[in-house]
Design an enzyme around this catalytic site. Structure first.
Site, PDB file in Angstrom:
ATOM      1  N   PRO A  17      18.219  16.550  62.312  1.00 15.92           N
ATOM      2  CA  PRO A  17      18.683  17.748  62.898  1.00 15.92           C
ATOM      3  C   PRO A  17      18.981  18.830  62.084  1.00 15.92           C
ATOM      4  O   PRO A  17      19.455  18.423  60.821  1.00 15.92           O
ATOM      5  CB  PRO A  17      20.064  17.296  63.481  1.00 15.92           C
ATOM      6  CG  PRO A  17      20.303  15.882  62.872  1.00 15.92           C
ATOM      7  CD  PRO A  17      18.918  15.366  61.958  1.00 15.92           C
ATOM      8  N   MET A  18      18.695  19.896  62.437  1.00 18.81           N
ATOM      9  CA  MET A  18      18.949  21.079  61.549  1.00 18.81           C
ATOM     10  C   MET A  18      19.441  22.306  62.313  1.00 18.81           C
ATOM     11  O   MET A  18      18.597  22.967  63.346  1.00 18.81           O
ATOM     12  CB  MET A  18      17.785  21.389  60.803  1.00 18.81           C
ATOM     13  CG  MET A  18      17.556  20.591  59.619  1.00 18.81           C
ATOM     14  SD  MET A  18      16.470  21.669  58.092  1.00 18.81           S
ATOM     15  CE  MET A  18      15.105  20.999  58.796  1.00 18.81           C
ATOM     16  N   SER A  19      20.732  22.730  62.202  1.00 20.29           N
ATOM     17  CA  SER A  19      21.097  23.909  63.000  1.00 20.29           C
ATOM     18  C   SER A  19      20.236  25.388  62.788  1.00 20.29           C
ATOM     19  O   SER A  19      19.977  25.606  61.623  1.00 20.29           O
ATOM     20  CB  SER A  19      22.653  24.376  62.458  1.00 20.29           C
ATOM     21  OG  SER A  19      23.512  23.329  62.620  1.00 20.29           O
ATOM     22  N   GLN A  71      22.811  15.278  68.502  1.00 15.25           N
ATOM     23  CA  GLN A  71      23.718  15.170  67.617  1.00 15.25           C
ATOM     24  C   GLN A  71      24.741  16.022  68.069  1.00 15.25           C
ATOM     25  O   GLN A  71      24.925  17.189  68.298  1.00 15.25           O
ATOM     26  CB  GLN A  71      23.354  15.552  66.137  1.00 15.25           C
ATOM     27  CG  GLN A  71      24.296  15.391  65.110  1.00 15.25           C
ATOM     28  CD  GLN A  71      24.130  15.737  63.964  1.00 15.25           C
ATOM     29  OE1 GLN A  71      23.952  17.091  63.626  1.00 15.25           O
ATOM     30  NE2 GLN A  71      23.984  14.835  62.738  1.00 15.25           N
ATOM     31  N   CYS A 101      28.459  17.417  57.998  1.00 13.48           N
ATOM     32  CA  CYS A 101      28.265  18.906  57.764  1.00 13.48           C
ATOM     33  C   CYS A 101      29.285  19.346  56.961  1.00 13.48           C
ATOM     34  O   CYS A 101      30.641  19.148  56.981  1.00 13.48           O
ATOM     35  CB  CYS A 101      28.473  19.431  59.454  1.00 13.48           C
ATOM     36  SG  CYS A 101      28.396  21.585  59.136  1.00 13.48           S
ATOM     37  N   LYS A 140      25.910   9.993  61.165  1.00 16.38           N
ATOM     38  CA  LYS A 140      25.450  10.522  59.877  1.00 16.38           C
ATOM     39  C   LYS A 140      26.577  10.883  59.106  1.00 16.38           C
ATOM     40  O   LYS A 140      27.683  11.779  59.389  1.00 16.38           O
ATOM     41  CB  LYS A 140      24.865  12.001  60.357  1.00 16.38           C
ATOM     42  CG  LYS A 140      24.415  13.026  59.099  1.00 16.38           C
ATOM     43  CD  LYS A 140      22.925  12.892  58.750  1.00 16.38           C
ATOM     44  CE  LYS A 140      22.475  13.741  57.658  1.00 16.38           C
ATOM     45  NZ  LYS A 140      21.938  14.981  58.256  1.00 16.38           N
ATOM     46  N   GLY A 202      17.608  13.060  52.121  1.00 16.48           N
ATOM     47  CA  GLY A 202      17.791  13.711  50.707  1.00 16.48           C
ATOM     48  C   GLY A 202      16.556  13.982  50.148  1.00 16.48           C
ATOM     49  O   GLY A 202      15.908  12.976  49.685  1.00 16.48           O
ATOM     50  N   ASP A 203      16.166  15.254  50.212  1.00 19.85           N
ATOM     51  CA  ASP A 203      14.738  15.599  49.269  1.00 19.85           C
ATOM     52  C   ASP A 203      13.619  14.846  49.787  1.00 19.85           C
ATOM     53  O   ASP A 203      12.860  14.295  49.110  1.00 19.85           O
ATOM     54  CB  ASP A 203      14.880  15.383  47.859  1.00 19.85           C
ATOM     55  CG  ASP A 203      15.894  16.557  47.151  1.00 19.85           C
ATOM     56  OD1 ASP A 203      16.172  17.278  47.748  1.00 19.85           O
ATOM     57  OD2 ASP A 203      16.120  16.348  46.106  1.00 19.85           O
ATOM     58  N   ARG A 226      14.257  19.597  55.166  1.00 25.65           N
ATOM     59  CA  ARG A 226      13.550  20.801  54.651  1.00 25.65           C
ATOM     60  C   ARG A 226      12.079  20.566  54.534  1.00 25.65           C
ATOM     61  O   ARG A 226      11.235  21.547  54.290  1.00 25.65           O
ATOM     62  CB  ARG A 226      14.212  21.332  53.309  1.00 25.65           C
ATOM     63  CG  ARG A 226      15.591  21.863  53.822  1.00 25.65           C
ATOM     64  CD  ARG A 226      16.330  21.966  52.435  1.00 25.65           C
ATOM     65  NE  ARG A 226      16.759  20.641  51.663  1.00 25.65           N
ATOM     66  CZ  ARG A 226      17.260  20.752  50.815  1.00 25.65           C
ATOM     67  NH1 ARG A 226      17.919  21.972  50.007  1.00 25.65           N
ATOM     68  NH2 ARG A 226      18.029  19.647  50.083  1.00 25.65           N
TER      69      ARG A 226
HETATM   70  C1  LIG Z   1      19.700  24.850  57.259  1.00 25.94           C
HETATM   71  C2  LIG Z   1      19.967  23.398  57.374  1.00 25.94           C
HETATM   72  C3  LIG Z   1      20.460  23.018  58.712  1.00 25.94           C
HETATM   73  C4  LIG Z   1      21.177  21.507  58.771  1.00 25.94           C
HETATM   74  N1  LIG Z   1      21.665  21.446  59.764  1.00 25.94           N
HETATM   75  C5  LIG Z   1      22.253  20.014  60.362  1.00 25.94           C
HETATM   76  C6  LIG Z   1      22.542  19.462  61.428  1.00 25.94           C
HETATM   77  O1  LIG Z   1      22.964  20.147  62.028  1.00 25.94           O
HETATM   78  N2  LIG Z   1      23.047  18.223  61.520  1.00 25.94           N
HETATM   79  C7  LIG Z   1      23.046  17.235  60.381  1.00 25.94           C
HETATM   80  O2  LIG Z   1      23.082  16.340  60.541  1.00 25.94           O
HETATM   81  N3  LIG Z   1      22.194  17.932  59.042  1.00 25.94           N
HETATM   82  C8  LIG Z   1      22.008  18.839  59.090  1.00 25.94           C
HETATM   83  N4  LIG Z   1      21.407  19.394  57.814  1.00 25.94           N
HETATM   84  C9  LIG Z   1      20.965  18.378  56.905  1.00 25.94           C
HETATM   85  C10 LIG Z   1      19.793  17.881  56.789  1.00 25.94           C
HETATM   86  O3  LIG Z   1      19.542  17.029  58.277  1.00 25.94           O
HETATM   87  C11 LIG Z   1      19.353  16.858  55.839  1.00 25.94           C
HETATM   88  O4  LIG Z   1      20.216  15.804  55.822  1.00 25.94           O
HETATM   89  C12 LIG Z   1      19.470  17.391  54.433  1.00 25.94           C
HETATM   90  O5  LIG Z   1      19.048  18.896  54.404  1.00 25.94           O
HETATM   91  C13 LIG Z   1      19.069  16.643  53.326  1.00 25.94           C
HETATM   92  O6  LIG Z   1      17.576  16.431  53.629  1.00 25.94           O
HETATM   93  P1  LIG Z   1      16.608  17.186  52.738  1.00 25.94           P
HETATM   94  O7  LIG Z   1      17.101  17.362  51.223  1.00 25.94           O
HETATM   95  O8  LIG Z   1      15.253  16.507  52.767  1.00 25.94           O
HETATM   96  O9  LIG Z   1      16.357  18.722  53.305  1.00 25.94           O
HETATM   97  C14 LIG Z   1      20.916  20.706  57.719  1.00 25.94           C
HETATM   98  C15 LIG Z   1      19.848  21.215  56.543  1.00 25.94           C
HETATM   99  C16 LIG Z   1      19.752  22.406  56.330  1.00 25.94           C
HETATM  100  C17 LIG Z   1      19.071  22.667  54.969  1.00 25.94           C
END
Ligand SMILES: Cc1cc2nc3c(=O)[nH]c(=O)nc-3n(C[C@H](O)[C@H](O)[C@H](O)COP(=O)(O)O)c2cc1C
Length: 333
Positions: A17-19, A71, A101, A140, A202-203, A226
């Site tokens: 999930p990403m806001s 979520q 968050c 989460k 994470g990454d 990401r």
């Molecule tokens: C812009 C943005 C918005 C995010 N929104 C949420 C969210 O709404 N809920 C959530 O559980 N994680 C959210 N995350 C976290 C990601 O789901 C993920 O756990 C975090 O980016 C680490 O993974 P990555 O390093 O592969 O990006 C968000 C991350 C980013 C960058």
């Protein structure tokens, strides 16, 4: 194969999930490249209960957008219960509770990662959710609040005792937000602390990093965040790398431009021309990561119409070329 409660998944890779990002168009594009379970954007229980139009829009889905997880974010038991009632009318396959968050306004109200500071309260809320559940429930979490309080293993055990079906862990602390090293060790310790499936986050930025997350932590699944921005190919590429061990060939610019066009047109279909184009601007930059097209990205950021954006996509298709530093750019959002 990954099982979460009664949900059976063929793929262990999940669209995180990403806001502000995980809308229907984004999910459909990722699904067309092999993503199976995807999530809505995070839904605040108060906005949901008080009928915010924006929040209800975030719940919109369609038949080819399955299986879909939702979520929620909150800390008030009554609002949480009322949210579960509202959400039971939707075809969600899974409900995830956000205790990760890091945003100041969120944690200062005792929500999101703020709950990591109060494991007993988090456990109580999870018990309420599990008791009222109509679908599998996950939570989460993060590694902990900061480097002095990496209490994820304790929280994971409490979550399991509360009856959740799986756990997502972002291997960074709240203090780290989205930067710094991901702690594989804490994810592994969480995995060793519980019997329920653990999904690591994470990454997860490339097939190689995704394979590392599995091998270093023993996790059952990986959530891609990401790494999927402007890069839906990561799903198919990672599965190929995991099954055949070969580094997959990246899409060329004409494939990228074709997908950008599909993504833009979906945005317009679902949001109308102006809003769809504006929403697509940031995706333009993400699709163009690793390409020497700075001026084009800047111009695309000013696009308001379908034709303007299509023209910039067309230009990218003829001008763009990729260098090898794409992954290092992925954290810049
Ligand atoms: C812009 C943005 C918005 C995010 N929104 C949420 C969210 O709404 N809920 C959530 O559980 N994680 C959210 N995350 C976290 C990601 O789901 C993920 O756990 C975090 O980016 C680490 O993974 P990555 O390093 O592969 O990006 C968000 C991350 C980013 C960058």
């Amino acid at each position: 194969m990954l099982s979460i409660g009664n949900l059976r998944l063929n793929s262990p890779l999940i669209l995180a999930p990403m806001s502000g990002i995980s809308d229907l168009a984004y999910r459909l594009i990722n699904r067309s490249f092999g993503c199976e379970l995807a999530f809505t954007e995070m839904i605040g229980t108060d906005s949901l209960v008080y009928n915010s139009k924006n929040t209800l829009n975030m719940l919109s889905s369609r038949a080819d957008d399955r299986p879909l997880g939702v979520q929620i974010l909150g800390c008030d038991p009554d609002l949480i219960k009322r949210s579960l009632d509202i959400l039971s009318a939707y075809p969600f396959a899974l409900l995830d509770f956000n205790a990760a968050c890091p945003v100041k306004k969120v944690v200062s109200r005792g929500k999101g990662a703020g709950l990591l500071k109060d494991p007993a309260k988090l456990q109580q809320l999870l018990q309420i959710i599990v008791k009222n559940k109509r679908m599998p429930v996950t939570v989460k979490i993060r590694a902990g609040w900061d480097e002095t309080e990496t209490n994820a293993p304790e929280i994971a055990r409490r979550a399991q005792d509360a009856g959740v079906d799986a756990l997502f862990i972002h291997g960074r602390t709240r203090k780290q937000r989205y930067s710094g090293q991901v702690d594989y060790d804490i994810i592994r310790r969480v995995k060793e602390s519980v019997q329920i499936p653990v999904v690591a986050s994470g990454d997860a930025l490339s097939p190689q990093l995704i394979v590392n997350l599995f091998s270093e932590t023993g996790c059952n699944g990986v959530a891609v965040a990401r790494g999927a921005l402007g890069n839906p190919w990561i799903f198919g590429e990672s599965i190929e790398y995991m099954t055949k061990g070969k580094i997959p060939v990246s899409p060329d610019v004409s494939d990228i431009a074709k997908t950008m066009k599909e993504h833009l047109l979906l945005n317009i279909e679902l949001r109308g021309e102006r809003n769809g184009v504006i929403r697509f601007r940031k995706f333009f930059a993400w699709y163009a990561r690793g390409m020497a097209v700075k001026d084009l990205k800047r111009r695309a950021f000013g696009a308001c119409t379908r034709d303007e954006m299509l023209q910039f996509i067309g230009e990218l298709g003829t001008r763009g070329n990729r260098d090898v530093n794409r992954v290092s750019e992925m954290k810049n959002i």
